[in-house]
Design a protein around this motif. Structure first.
Motif, PDB file in Angstrom:
ATOM      1  N   GLN A   3       0.845  -1.194   0.000  1.00 32.13           N
ATOM      2  CA  GLN A   3       0.000   0.000   0.000  1.00 32.13           C
ATOM      3  C   GLN A   3       0.881   1.245   0.000  1.00 32.13           C
ATOM      4  OE1 GLN A   3      -3.425  -0.248  -0.198  1.00 32.13           O
ATOM      5  NE2 GLN A   3      -2.964  -2.437  -0.391  1.00 32.13           N
ATOM      6  N   THR A   4       0.456   2.267  -0.748  1.00 33.75           N
ATOM      7  CA  THR A   4       1.169   3.538  -0.784  1.00 33.75           C
ATOM      8  C   THR A   4       0.191   4.650  -0.450  1.00 33.75           C
ATOM      9  OG1 THR A   4       2.683   2.725  -2.487  1.00 33.75           O
ATOM     10  CG2 THR A   4       2.571   5.109  -2.185  1.00 33.75           C
ATOM     11  N   GLN A   5       0.499   5.400   0.582  1.00 27.43           N
ATOM     12  CA  GLN A   5      -0.381   6.465   1.056  1.00 27.43           C
ATOM     13  C   GLN A   5       0.356   7.806   1.014  1.00 27.43           C
ATOM     14  OE1 GLN A   5      -1.310   6.234   5.223  1.00 27.43           O
ATOM     15  NE2 GLN A   5      -3.052   7.631   5.084  1.00 27.43           N
ATOM     16  N   LYS A   6      -0.232   8.773   0.312  1.00 32.78           N
ATOM     17  CA  LYS A   6       0.332  10.120   0.339  1.00 32.78           C
ATOM     18  C   LYS A   6       0.047  10.752   1.697  1.00 32.78           C
ATOM     19  CE  LYS A   6      -0.162  12.886  -3.221  1.00 32.78           C
ATOM     20  NZ  LYS A   6      -0.738  13.855  -4.201  1.00 32.78           N
ATOM     21  N   ILE A   7       1.084  11.316   2.292  1.00 32.33           N
ATOM     22  CA  ILE A   7       0.977  11.938   3.608  1.00 32.33           C
ATOM     23  C   ILE A   7       1.319  13.420   3.480  1.00 32.33           C
ATOM     24  CG2 ILE A   7       1.886  11.996   5.967  1.00 32.33           C
ATOM     25  CD1 ILE A   7       0.427   9.441   5.486  1.00 32.33           C
ATOM     26  N   ILE A   8       0.384  14.280   3.822  1.00 27.52           N
ATOM     27  CA  ILE A   8       0.655  15.718   3.903  1.00 27.52           C
ATOM     28  C   ILE A   8       0.863  16.050   5.380  1.00 27.52           C
ATOM     29  CG2 ILE A   8      -0.172  18.044   3.422  1.00 27.52           C
ATOM     30  CD1 ILE A   8       0.341  16.385   0.916  1.00 27.52           C
ATOM     31  N   TYR A   9       2.015  16.570   5.706  1.00 30.41           N
ATOM     32  CA  TYR A   9       2.292  16.922   7.101  1.00 30.41           C
ATOM     33  C   TYR A   9       2.835  18.342   7.165  1.00 30.41           C
ATOM     34  CZ  TYR A   9       7.135  15.302   5.999  1.00 30.41           C
ATOM     35  OH  TYR A   9       8.377  15.110   5.455  1.00 30.41           O
ATOM     36  N   GLN A  10       2.669  18.965   8.322  1.00 29.12           N
ATOM     37  CA  GLN A  10       3.003  20.369   8.469  1.00 29.12           C
ATOM     38  C   GLN A  10       3.969  20.599   9.619  1.00 29.12           C
ATOM     39  OE1 GLN A  10      -0.911  22.336   8.717  1.00 29.12           O
ATOM     40  NE2 GLN A  10      -0.454  23.217   6.720  1.00 29.12           N
ATOM     41  N   ASP A  11       4.756  21.660   9.479  1.00 32.32           N
ATOM     42  CA  ASP A  11       5.622  22.115  10.547  1.00 32.32           C
ATOM     43  C   ASP A  11       4.810  23.042  11.440  1.00 32.32           C
ATOM     44  OD1 ASP A  11       7.519  23.263  12.208  1.00 32.32           O
ATOM     45  OD2 ASP A  11       9.013  23.472  10.628  1.00 32.32           O
ATOM     46  N   PRO A  12       4.569  22.677  12.699  1.00 32.55           N
ATOM     47  CA  PRO A  12       3.749  23.537  13.560  1.00 32.55           C
ATOM     48  C   PRO A  12       4.385  24.889  13.857  1.00 32.55           C
ATOM     49  CG  PRO A  12       4.755  21.768  14.836  1.00 32.55           C
ATOM     50  CD  PRO A  12       5.022  21.460  13.393  1.00 32.55           C
ATOM     51  N   GLY A  20       4.876  13.461   1.751  1.00 34.88           N
ATOM     52  CA  GLY A  20       5.621  12.215   1.761  1.00 34.88           C
ATOM     53  C   GLY A  20       4.750  11.047   1.353  1.00 34.88           C
ATOM     54  N   PHE A  21       5.370   9.880   1.240  1.00 38.05           N
ATOM     55  CA  PHE A  21       4.645   8.670   0.871  1.00 38.05           C
ATOM     56  C   PHE A  21       5.001   7.558   1.853  1.00 38.05           C
ATOM     57  CE2 PHE A  21       4.550  11.147  -2.959  1.00 38.05           C
ATOM     58  CZ  PHE A  21       3.293  10.892  -3.494  1.00 38.05           C
ATOM     59  N   MET A  22       3.972   7.016   2.492  1.00 42.70           N
ATOM     60  CA  MET A  22       4.114   5.923   3.440  1.00 42.70           C
ATOM     61  C   MET A  22       3.755   4.620   2.712  1.00 42.70           C
ATOM     62  SD  MET A  22       4.939   6.358   6.800  1.00 42.70           S
ATOM     63  CE  MET A  22       4.128   7.876   7.326  1.00 42.70           C
ATOM     64  N   CYS A  23       4.602   3.612   2.844  1.00 44.30           N
ATOM     65  CA  CYS A  23       4.406   2.348   2.135  1.00 44.30           C
ATOM     66  C   CYS A  23       4.500   1.181   3.114  1.00 44.30           C
ATOM     67  CB  CYS A  23       5.475   2.171   1.044  1.00 44.30           C
ATOM     68  SG  CYS A  23       5.555   3.521  -0.159  1.00 44.30           S
ATOM     69  N   TRP A  24       3.571   0.231   3.002  1.00 44.06           N
ATOM     70  CA  TRP A  24       3.592  -0.957   3.854  1.00 44.06           C
ATOM     71  C   TRP A  24       2.871  -2.097   3.167  1.00 44.06           C
ATOM     72  CZ3 TRP A  24       0.283   3.108   4.429  1.00 44.06           C
ATOM     73  CH2 TRP A  24      -1.083   2.818   4.494  1.00 44.06           C
ATOM     74  N   ASP A  25       3.089  -3.306   3.670  1.00 38.72           N
ATOM     75  CA  ASP A  25       2.447  -4.506   3.146  1.00 38.72           C
ATOM     76  C   ASP A  25       1.236  -4.806   4.023  1.00 38.72           C
ATOM     77  OD1 ASP A  25       1.668  -7.004   2.273  1.00 38.72           O
ATOM     78  OD2 ASP A  25       3.675  -7.886   2.326  1.00 38.72           O
ATOM     79  N   ASP A  26       0.036  -4.711   3.443  1.00 35.86           N
ATOM     80  CA  ASP A  26      -1.166  -4.913   4.257  1.00 35.86           C
ATOM     81  C   ASP A  26      -1.428  -6.381   4.575  1.00 35.86           C
ATOM     82  OD1 ASP A  26      -2.135  -5.873   1.845  1.00 35.86           O
ATOM     83  OD2 ASP A  26      -3.705  -4.361   1.620  1.00 35.86           O
ATOM     84  N   ALA A  27      -0.604  -7.281   4.032  1.00 35.37           N
ATOM     85  CA  ALA A  27      -0.721  -8.686   4.407  1.00 35.37           C
ATOM     86  C   ALA A  27      -0.089  -8.961   5.771  1.00 35.37           C
ATOM     87  CB  ALA A  27      -0.068  -9.580   3.353  1.00 35.37           C
ATOM     88  N   ILE A  28       0.689  -7.998   6.274  1.00 35.71           N
ATOM     89  CA  ILE A  28       1.336  -8.142   7.578  1.00 35.71           C
ATOM     90  C   ILE A  28       0.489  -7.411   8.606  1.00 35.71           C
ATOM     91  CG2 ILE A  28       3.420  -7.702   8.913  1.00 35.71           C
ATOM     92  CD1 ILE A  28       4.975  -7.692   6.279  1.00 35.71           C
ATOM     93  N   GLU A  29      -0.038  -8.141   9.548  1.00 34.18           N
ATOM     94  CA  GLU A  29      -0.920  -7.546  10.553  1.00 34.18           C
ATOM     95  C   GLU A  29      -0.118  -6.856  11.649  1.00 34.18           C
ATOM     96  OE1 GLU A  29      -3.523 -10.513  12.068  1.00 34.18           O
ATOM     97  OE2 GLU A  29      -4.505 -10.900  10.123  1.00 34.18           O
ATOM     98  N   GLY A  30      -0.753  -5.859  12.238  1.00 36.07           N
ATOM     99  CA  GLY A  30      -0.156  -5.180  13.378  1.00 36.07           C
ATOM    100  C   GLY A  30       0.834  -4.106  12.979  1.00 36.07           C
ATOM    101  N   LYS A  31       1.398  -3.471  13.997  1.00 34.17           N
ATOM    102  CA  LYS A  31       2.378  -2.406  13.773  1.00 34.17           C
ATOM    103  C   LYS A  31       3.718  -2.995  13.343  1.00 34.17           C
ATOM    104  CE  LYS A  31       0.286   0.814  17.086  1.00 34.17           C
ATOM    105  NZ  LYS A  31       0.014   1.926  16.179  1.00 34.17           N
TER     106      LYS A  31
END
Length: 242
Positions: A3-12, A20-31
């Protein structure tokens, strides 16, 4: 599936936005352990997102971060130099932005915030070393053909992160004296460190698009393969400690 998720984050502090882009395998459960991917002087690109996906395939959450701000990317070396220069002039700014990306990674719901690391390429290698120098509580950082000069910041205490430096011996941007100086610096700060130098290898050796041997910048397939495997082994050891 990756999975690839676009992440918009801000400097407070100033409201600046980053993409940024967060990527992970959704077949792996948990953190899962999270790994920052810090970009070259051109800014975040498909190269870094691809590395984040490769890390996801290994069971991590890869985060292709953004040091320059949303929309700030370069297509020429001249434009890249202009984007990078403020961070060379102000290493406090560099540290601020890499710490912001680190917090963003730790706060993602897929990430085990107690198990994080980072990798960086070229300018990104400098970012990873500066993150470690700051004393950040991160398991380990990896510099691929990075730049080694110390920041003029008053860092004190031991470096907590394990440090792996993957280095082309013929790199014109990180000559042997700067590599030795880095080893001495890491020793003085009591870091757990390794430097692996590859012979007949210049700068940008991980990037197939690097084709400037006259400037010491060229892809080296064997060194790239060996470096990546060394990184894999490094993180397996780091996260097994937790």
């Amino acid at each position: 599936m990756i999975q690839t998720q676009k992440i918009i984050y801000q400097d407070p502090k100033n409201g600046n936005s980053f993409e940024g882009f967060m990527c992970w395998d959704d077949a792996i459960e948990g953190k899962k352990p999270g790994i920052l991917v810090s970009h070259t002087f051109k800014g975040q690109s498909d190269f870094e997102v691809g590395k984040a996906k490769d890390l996801a395939a290994l069971g991590y959450v890869g985060f292709a971060l953004d040091m320059y701000g949303a929309g700030n990317r370069a297509s020429t070396p001249e434009a890249a130099d202009a984007l990078m220069q403020p961070f060379l002039d102000d290493r406090g700014l560099l540290l601020n932005n890499i710490l912001l990306a680190f917090e963003t990674l730790k706060n993602h719901p897929q990430v085990d915030s107690s198990n994080c690391g980072g990798i960086g390429f070229c300018f990104g290698g400098k970012c990873m070393l500066d993150l470690a120098r700051s004393g950040a509580d991160i398991g380990g950082v990896v510099s691929f053909h990075g730049i080694y000069d110390q920041p003029a910041l008053d860092h004190k205490g031991d470096i907590k992160a394990s440090v792996l430096v993957l280095h082309g011996w013929d790199d014109p941007l990180a000559k042997p004296d700067s590599t030795v100086a880095l080893g001495n610096e890491l020793t003085m700060r009591k870091a757990d460190w390794q430097i692996l130098a590859f012979g007949h290898t210049g700068h940008a050796f991980t990037n197939p698009a690097a084709k400037f041997p006259e400037n010491g910048m060229f892809y080296q397939e064997a060194s790239n393969r060996r470096a990546w495997q060394t990184m894999v082994n490094f993180f397996e050891e780091i996260f097994a400690r937790a």
